[in-house]
Design a protein around this motif. Structure first.
Motif, mmCIF file in Angstrom:
data_model
loop_
_atom_site.group_PDB
_atom_site.id
_atom_site.type_symbol
_atom_site.label_atom_id
_atom_site.label_comp_id
_atom_site.label_asym_id
_atom_site.label_seq_id
_atom_site.Cartn_x
_atom_site.Cartn_y
_atom_site.Cartn_z
ATOM 1 N N ALA A 83 -2.394 15.174 5.048
ATOM 2 C CA ALA A 83 -2.300 14.484 3.759
ATOM 3 C C ALA A 83 -2.586 12.999 3.952
ATOM 4 O O ALA A 83 -1.827 12.303 4.631
ATOM 5 C CB ALA A 83 -0.923 14.692 3.137
ATOM 6 N N ARG A 84 -3.677 12.534 3.338
ATOM 7 C CA ARG A 84 -4.081 11.126 3.413
ATOM 8 C C ARG A 84 -3.959 10.476 2.041
ATOM 9 O O ARG A 84 -3.880 11.165 1.027
ATOM 10 C CB ARG A 84 -5.516 11.010 3.930
ATOM 11 N N VAL A 85 -3.972 9.160 2.022
ATOM 12 C CA VAL A 85 -3.874 8.436 0.757
ATOM 13 C C VAL A 85 -5.057 8.811 -0.133
ATOM 14 O O VAL A 85 -6.199 8.916 0.322
ATOM 15 C CB VAL A 85 -3.818 6.918 0.998
ATOM 16 N N ALA A 86 -4.784 9.039 -1.426
ATOM 17 C CA ALA A 86 -5.828 9.479 -2.349
ATOM 18 C C ALA A 86 -6.603 8.320 -2.948
ATOM 19 O O ALA A 86 -7.814 8.425 -3.171
ATOM 20 C CB ALA A 86 -5.211 10.327 -3.466
ATOM 21 N N ALA A 87 -5.928 7.215 -3.221
ATOM 22 C CA ALA A 87 -6.595 6.100 -3.909
ATOM 23 C C ALA A 87 -6.017 4.785 -3.419
ATOM 24 O O ALA A 87 -4.808 4.544 -3.539
ATOM 25 C CB ALA A 87 -6.418 6.224 -5.418
ATOM 26 N N ARG A 88 -6.881 3.949 -2.875
ATOM 27 C CA ARG A 88 -6.434 2.643 -2.393
ATOM 28 C C ARG A 88 -6.571 1.560 -3.453
ATOM 29 O O ARG A 88 -5.875 0.555 -3.403
ATOM 30 C CB ARG A 88 -7.235 2.238 -1.150
ATOM 31 N N THR A 89 -7.480 1.733 -4.385
ATOM 32 C CA THR A 89 -7.729 0.719 -5.402
ATOM 33 C C THR A 89 -7.357 1.260 -6.775
ATOM 34 O O THR A 89 -7.250 2.475 -6.991
ATOM 35 C CB THR A 89 -9.201 0.281 -5.412
ATOM 36 N N THR A 90 -7.180 0.337 -7.715
ATOM 37 C CA THR A 90 -6.867 0.742 -9.084
ATOM 38 C C THR A 90 -7.995 1.560 -9.683
ATOM 39 O O THR A 90 -7.756 2.532 -10.412
ATOM 40 C CB THR A 90 -6.603 -0.503 -9.941
ATOM 41 N N GLU A 91 -9.233 1.185 -9.367
ATOM 42 C CA GLU A 91 -10.386 1.912 -9.910
ATOM 43 C C GLU A 91 -10.392 3.357 -9.413
ATOM 44 O O GLU A 91 -10.624 4.289 -10.187
ATOM 45 C CB GLU A 91 -11.690 1.205 -9.521
ATOM 46 N N GLU A 92 -10.145 3.555 -8.121
ATOM 47 C CA GLU A 92 -10.107 4.912 -7.573
ATOM 48 C C GLU A 92 -8.985 5.724 -8.214
ATOM 49 O O GLU A 92 -9.157 6.906 -8.525
ATOM 50 C CB GLU A 92 -9.911 4.852 -6.057
ATOM 51 N N ALA A 93 -7.837 5.097 -8.414
ATOM 52 C CA ALA A 93 -6.709 5.801 -9.014
ATOM 53 C C ALA A 93 -7.020 6.222 -10.447
ATOM 54 O O ALA A 93 -6.683 7.336 -10.865
ATOM 55 C CB ALA A 93 -5.469 4.913 -8.980
ATOM 56 N N GLN A 94 -7.677 5.347 -11.198
ATOM 57 C CA GLN A 94 -8.022 5.679 -12.582
ATOM 58 C C GLN A 94 -9.064 6.790 -12.642
ATOM 59 O O GLN A 94 -8.982 7.687 -13.498
ATOM 60 C CB GLN A 94 -8.530 4.430 -13.301
ATOM 61 N N GLU A 95 -10.022 6.762 -11.734
ATOM 62 C CA GLU A 95 -11.049 7.794 -11.714
ATOM 63 C C GLU A 95 -10.453 9.169 -11.391
ATOM 64 O O GLU A 95 -10.839 10.188 -11.973
ATOM 65 C CB GLU A 95 -12.125 7.447 -10.690
ATOM 66 N N GLN A 96 -9.500 9.201 -10.469
ATOM 67 C CA GLN A 96 -8.924 10.475 -10.038
ATOM 68 C C GLN A 96 -7.707 10.891 -10.852
ATOM 69 O O GLN A 96 -7.242 12.031 -10.743
ATOM 70 C CB GLN A 96 -8.529 10.387 -8.558
ATOM 71 N N GLY A 97 -7.186 9.970 -11.650
ATOM 72 C CA GLY A 97 -5.984 10.278 -12.413
ATOM 73 C C GLY A 97 -4.752 10.435 -11.550
ATOM 74 O O GLY A 97 -3.901 11.290 -11.807
ATOM 75 N N VAL A 98 -4.651 9.593 -10.504
ATOM 76 C CA VAL A 98 -3.514 9.666 -9.584
ATOM 77 C C VAL A 98 -2.838 8.306 -9.513
ATOM 78 O O VAL A 98 -3.285 7.335 -10.138
ATOM 79 C CB VAL A 98 -3.975 10.111 -8.176
#
Length: 274
Positions: free
Chosen positions: A138-153
Protein backbone atom coordinates in the motif's frame (compact mmCIF):
# COMPACT_ATOMS: atom_id res chain seq x y z
CA UNK A 1 -12.25 -3.97 -5.22
CA UNK A 2 -15.84 -3.13 -4.40
CA UNK A 3 -15.78 -4.60 -0.91
CA UNK A 4 -12.74 -2.58 0.05
CA UNK A 5 -14.78 0.61 -0.05
CA UNK A 6 -17.60 -0.71 2.11
CA UNK A 7 -18.33 1.30 5.23
CA UNK A 8 -16.27 4.30 4.19
CA UNK A 9 -19.15 6.69 4.78
CA UNK A 10 -19.44 5.48 8.36
CA UNK A 11 -15.99 6.69 9.39
CA UNK A 12 -15.79 10.12 11.04
CA UNK A 13 -13.52 12.52 9.19
CA UNK A 14 -11.35 15.01 11.09
CA UNK A 15 -12.78 18.51 11.24
CA UNK A 16 -11.10 21.93 11.63
CA UNK A 17 -10.28 22.85 15.23
CA UNK A 18 -10.61 19.33 16.54
CA UNK A 19 -8.31 19.19 19.54
CA UNK A 20 -9.06 15.87 21.23
CA UNK A 21 -8.00 12.33 20.40
CA UNK A 22 -9.94 10.49 17.67
CA UNK A 23 -13.08 8.61 18.62
CA UNK A 24 -11.96 5.20 19.93
CA UNK A 25 -13.18 2.15 18.01
CA UNK A 26 -11.41 -0.56 20.01
CA UNK A 27 -11.28 -1.54 23.71
CA UNK A 28 -7.61 -0.54 23.96
CA UNK A 29 -8.17 2.89 22.42
CA UNK A 30 -11.04 3.47 24.85
CA UNK A 31 -8.88 2.54 27.83
CA UNK A 32 -6.13 4.86 26.61
CA UNK A 33 -8.51 7.81 26.32
CA UNK A 34 -9.97 7.07 29.76
CA UNK A 35 -6.44 7.02 31.22
CA UNK A 36 -5.69 10.29 29.43
CA UNK A 37 -8.92 12.04 30.49
CA UNK A 38 -9.44 10.65 34.00
CA UNK A 39 -5.85 10.41 35.22
CA UNK A 40 -3.26 12.32 33.23
CA UNK A 41 -5.17 15.50 32.38
CA UNK A 42 -6.46 16.22 35.92
CA UNK A 43 -3.00 15.66 37.40
CA UNK A 44 -1.31 17.78 34.73
CA UNK A 45 -3.92 20.54 35.13
CA UNK A 46 -3.49 20.66 38.90
CA UNK A 47 0.31 20.80 38.59
CA UNK A 48 0.16 23.50 35.90
CA UNK A 49 -2.24 25.70 37.89
CA UNK A 50 -0.21 25.22 41.07
CA UNK A 51 3.06 26.18 39.36
CA UNK A 52 1.40 29.19 37.71
CA UNK A 53 0.01 30.45 41.03
CA UNK A 54 3.36 29.84 42.71
CA UNK A 55 5.18 31.83 40.03
CA UNK A 56 2.69 34.70 40.34
CA UNK A 57 3.08 34.69 44.11
CA UNK A 58 6.88 34.67 43.92
CA UNK A 59 6.87 37.50 41.35
CA UNK A 60 4.62 39.61 43.60
CA UNK A 61 5.97 38.69 47.03
CA UNK A 62 9.66 38.89 46.19
CA UNK A 63 9.67 41.76 43.70
CA UNK A 64 12.49 44.27 44.07
CA UNK A 65 10.31 47.09 45.44
CA UNK A 66 9.00 44.86 48.25
CA UNK A 67 12.41 43.31 49.00
CA UNK A 68 15.17 45.89 48.60
CA UNK A 69 17.41 43.56 50.62
CA UNK A 70 17.06 40.04 49.12
CA UNK A 71 16.91 36.99 51.37
CA UNK A 72 20.06 34.93 51.77
CA UNK A 73 18.17 31.69 52.56
CA UNK A 74 19.66 28.75 50.64
CA UNK A 75 18.09 25.65 52.22
CA UNK A 76 14.72 24.65 53.58
CA UNK A 77 14.49 21.02 54.65
CA UNK A 78 10.68 20.88 54.61
CA UNK A 79 10.41 22.32 51.09
CA UNK A 80 13.13 20.05 49.74
CA UNK A 81 11.40 16.97 51.14
CA UNK A 82 8.04 18.09 49.73
CA UNK A 83 9.22 18.93 46.21
CA UNK A 84 10.98 15.56 46.07
CA UNK A 85 8.39 13.39 47.79
CA UNK A 86 5.19 14.77 46.22
CA UNK A 87 6.28 14.10 42.60
CA UNK A 88 7.34 10.58 43.61
CA UNK A 89 3.92 9.95 45.14
CA UNK A 90 2.21 11.26 42.00
CA UNK A 91 4.23 8.89 39.82
CA UNK A 92 3.48 5.95 42.12
CA UNK A 93 -0.26 6.67 41.92
CA UNK A 94 -0.13 6.95 38.11
CA UNK A 95 1.92 3.75 37.86
CA UNK A 96 -1.02 1.51 38.74
CA UNK A 97 -3.41 2.47 35.89
CA UNK A 98 -0.56 2.96 33.41
CA UNK A 99 0.97 -0.48 34.07
CA UNK A 100 -2.48 -2.06 33.83
CA UNK A 101 -2.92 -0.45 30.42
CA UNK A 102 0.61 -1.38 29.36
CA UNK A 103 0.03 -5.05 30.12
CA UNK A 104 -3.33 -4.92 28.31
CA UNK A 105 -1.58 -3.84 25.10
CA UNK A 106 0.50 -7.05 25.20
CA UNK A 107 -2.44 -9.43 25.65
CA UNK A 108 -2.23 -10.94 22.16
CA UNK A 109 -3.26 -14.45 23.22
CA UNK A 110 -6.61 -15.85 22.05
CA UNK A 111 -6.43 -13.84 18.83
CA UNK A 112 -8.80 -14.87 16.05
CA UNK A 113 -6.38 -14.09 13.21
CA UNK A 114 -2.98 -12.59 12.41
CA UNK A 115 -1.96 -9.79 10.08
CA UNK A 116 1.72 -9.10 9.55
CA UNK A 117 2.77 -5.53 8.71
CA UNK A 118 6.18 -4.80 7.16
CA UNK A 119 7.54 -1.27 6.85
CA UNK A 120 9.43 -0.33 3.68
CA UNK A 121 10.97 2.87 2.37
CA UNK A 122 8.35 4.19 1.81
CA UNK A 123 5.22 2.07 1.89
CA UNK A 124 3.50 -0.61 3.95
CA UNK A 125 3.25 -4.30 3.19
CA UNK A 126 0.35 -6.29 4.67
CA UNK A 127 0.44 -10.08 4.86
CA UNK A 128 -2.57 -12.30 5.60
CA UNK A 129 -1.13 -15.66 6.71
CA UNK A 130 -4.50 -17.00 7.93
CA UNK A 131 -6.36 -16.26 4.69
CA UNK A 132 -4.18 -17.65 1.91
CA UNK A 133 -0.87 -16.06 2.90
CA UNK A 134 -1.05 -13.30 0.27
CA UNK A 135 0.40 -9.82 0.65
CA UNK A 136 -0.57 -6.30 -0.45
CA UNK A 137 1.73 -3.29 -0.88
CA UNK A 138 0.00 0.00 0.00
CA UNK A 139 1.55 3.26 -1.23
CA UNK A 140 0.36 6.85 -1.00
CA UNK A 141 -2.38 7.51 -3.57
CA UNK A 142 -2.10 11.27 -4.01
CA UNK A 143 0.70 13.62 -3.03
CA UNK A 144 -0.81 16.80 -4.45
CA UNK A 145 -4.22 18.42 -4.21
CA UNK A 146 -4.68 18.03 -7.96
CA UNK A 147 -4.01 14.28 -7.81
CA UNK A 148 -6.40 13.90 -4.88
CA UNK A 149 -9.18 15.75 -6.71
CA UNK A 150 -8.68 13.71 -9.87
CA UNK A 151 -8.85 10.41 -7.98
CA UNK A 152 -11.48 11.45 -5.46
CA UNK A 153 -9.28 10.50 -2.51
CA UNK A 154 -7.75 12.22 0.52
CA UNK A 155 -4.38 13.86 -0.12
CA UNK A 156 -1.51 12.24 1.83
CA UNK A 157 -3.99 9.98 3.63
CA UNK A 158 -5.40 7.52 1.08
CA UNK A 159 -3.41 4.58 -0.30
CA UNK A 160 -3.46 3.10 -3.78
CA UNK A 161 -4.50 -0.32 -2.42
CA UNK A 162 -7.30 -0.69 0.10
CA UNK A 163 -6.35 -2.73 3.14
CA UNK A 164 -9.30 -4.50 4.77
CA UNK A 165 -9.67 -5.64 8.39
CA UNK A 166 -12.67 -7.50 9.85
CA UNK A 167 -14.80 -5.91 12.55
CA UNK A 168 -15.51 -7.58 15.90
CA UNK A 169 -12.44 -9.80 15.52
CA UNK A 170 -9.41 -9.91 17.81
CA UNK A 171 -6.50 -9.39 15.41
CA UNK A 172 -2.91 -10.13 16.31
CA UNK A 173 -0.75 -7.50 14.59
CA UNK A 174 2.87 -8.46 13.94
CA UNK A 175 5.33 -5.74 12.93
CA UNK A 176 8.77 -5.79 11.35
CA UNK A 177 10.75 -3.76 8.82
CA UNK A 178 12.64 -4.51 5.64
CA UNK A 179 15.07 -1.59 5.95
CA UNK A 180 14.93 1.07 8.69
CA UNK A 181 12.78 1.95 11.70
CA UNK A 182 9.18 2.85 10.89
CA UNK A 183 6.17 3.25 13.17
CA UNK A 184 2.65 2.01 12.40
CA UNK A 185 0.42 4.49 14.18
CA UNK A 186 -3.37 4.45 14.09
CA UNK A 187 -4.89 6.24 17.07
CA UNK A 188 -8.48 5.08 16.42
CA UNK A 189 -7.32 1.49 17.08
CA UNK A 190 -5.08 2.37 20.03
CA UNK A 191 -2.02 1.00 18.19
CA UNK A 192 1.31 2.76 17.80
CA UNK A 193 4.31 0.46 17.46
CA UNK A 194 7.75 0.55 15.86
CA UNK A 195 8.66 -1.77 13.02
CA UNK A 196 12.26 -2.80 13.63
CA UNK A 197 14.56 -4.65 11.18
CA UNK A 198 15.36 -8.12 12.51
CA UNK A 199 12.70 -8.02 15.20
CA UNK A 200 9.06 -9.03 15.36
CA UNK A 201 6.93 -6.76 17.57
CA UNK A 202 3.33 -7.58 18.42
CA UNK A 203 0.14 -5.77 19.33
CA UNK A 204 -3.56 -6.47 18.97
CA UNK A 205 -6.78 -4.71 18.15
CA UNK A 206 -10.48 -5.45 18.09
CA UNK A 207 -12.32 -2.94 15.94
CA UNK A 208 -15.93 -2.45 16.93
CA UNK A 209 -17.13 -0.02 14.26
CA UNK A 210 -16.89 -0.55 10.49
CA UNK A 211 -15.47 2.37 8.54
CA UNK A 212 -12.31 3.72 6.99
CA UNK A 213 -9.55 4.86 9.32
CA UNK A 214 -6.31 6.71 8.68
CA UNK A 215 -2.89 6.79 10.27
CA UNK A 216 0.71 7.62 9.45
CA UNK A 217 4.26 6.48 9.93
CA UNK A 218 5.35 8.14 13.18
CA UNK A 219 9.07 7.34 13.05
CA UNK A 220 11.34 9.56 10.97
CA UNK A 221 12.44 7.04 8.33
CA UNK A 222 13.91 9.02 5.45
CA UNK A 223 13.15 11.49 2.71
CA UNK A 224 9.63 10.17 1.97
CA UNK A 225 8.61 9.68 5.59
CA UNK A 226 5.62 11.99 5.06
CA UNK A 227 4.37 9.90 2.14
CA UNK A 228 3.59 6.51 3.72
CA UNK A 229 0.07 6.87 5.14
CA UNK A 230 -2.08 4.11 6.60
CA UNK A 231 -5.61 3.55 5.33
CA UNK A 232 -7.60 0.68 6.80
CA UNK A 233 -11.14 -0.21 5.76
CA UNK A 234 -13.04 -2.20 8.39
CA UNK A 235 -15.97 -4.33 7.25
CA UNK A 236 -18.20 -6.98 8.88
CA UNK A 237 -16.74 -10.48 9.16
CA UNK A 238 -18.78 -11.90 6.30
CA UNK A 239 -17.67 -9.18 3.91
CA UNK A 240 -14.06 -9.61 5.01
CA UNK A 241 -14.15 -13.34 4.28
CA UNK A 242 -15.51 -12.64 0.81
CA UNK A 243 -12.86 -9.96 0.23
CA UNK A 244 -10.07 -12.25 1.47
CA UNK A 245 -11.16 -15.04 -0.88
CA UNK A 246 -11.09 -12.62 -3.81
CA UNK A 247 -7.81 -11.03 -2.70
CA UNK A 248 -6.15 -14.46 -2.46
CA UNK A 249 -6.70 -14.86 -6.19
CA UNK A 250 -5.71 -11.30 -7.07
CA UNK A 251 -2.55 -10.74 -5.02
CA UNK A 252 0.73 -12.64 -4.93
CA UNK A 253 1.49 -15.16 -2.17
CA UNK A 254 4.14 -14.52 0.45
CA UNK A 255 7.26 -16.55 -0.32
CA UNK A 256 7.66 -17.64 3.29
CA UNK A 257 4.70 -18.21 5.57
CA UNK A 258 4.35 -16.02 8.63
CA UNK A 259 6.03 -17.32 11.77
CA UNK A 260 4.00 -19.62 14.04
CA UNK A 261 2.77 -17.98 17.22
CA UNK A 262 5.30 -19.75 19.47
CA UNK A 263 8.22 -18.83 17.21
CA UNK A 264 6.94 -15.29 16.76
CA UNK A 265 6.83 -14.78 20.52
CA UNK A 266 10.38 -16.12 20.79
CA UNK A 267 11.62 -13.73 18.11
CA UNK A 268 9.82 -10.78 19.70
CA UNK A 269 11.80 -11.30 22.91
CA UNK A 270 15.23 -11.31 21.24
CA UNK A 271 17.42 -8.19 20.87
CA UNK A 272 17.11 -6.25 17.64
CA UNK A 273 19.74 -6.84 14.97
CA UNK A 274 22.32 -4.11 15.07
Amino acid sequence: MALAGAGQAMAADPQPWHYHLPEPVSPLARQMIEFHDLWLMPVITIITVFVLLLLLYVCFRFRESANPVPSRTTHNAVLEVLWTGVPVLILVVLAFPSLKLLYATDAVEDSDMTIKIVGHQWYWEYQYPDHGNFYIDARVAARTTEEAQEQGVKRLMSTDEKIVFPADTKIRLQFTSADVLHNWSLSDFGVRLDTVPGRLNEAWTLIEKPGTYYGFCSELCGIDHAFMPIEITVVPKEEFEAWAAQAKEEYDPVEEAALPVSEALAVSSTPAVQ
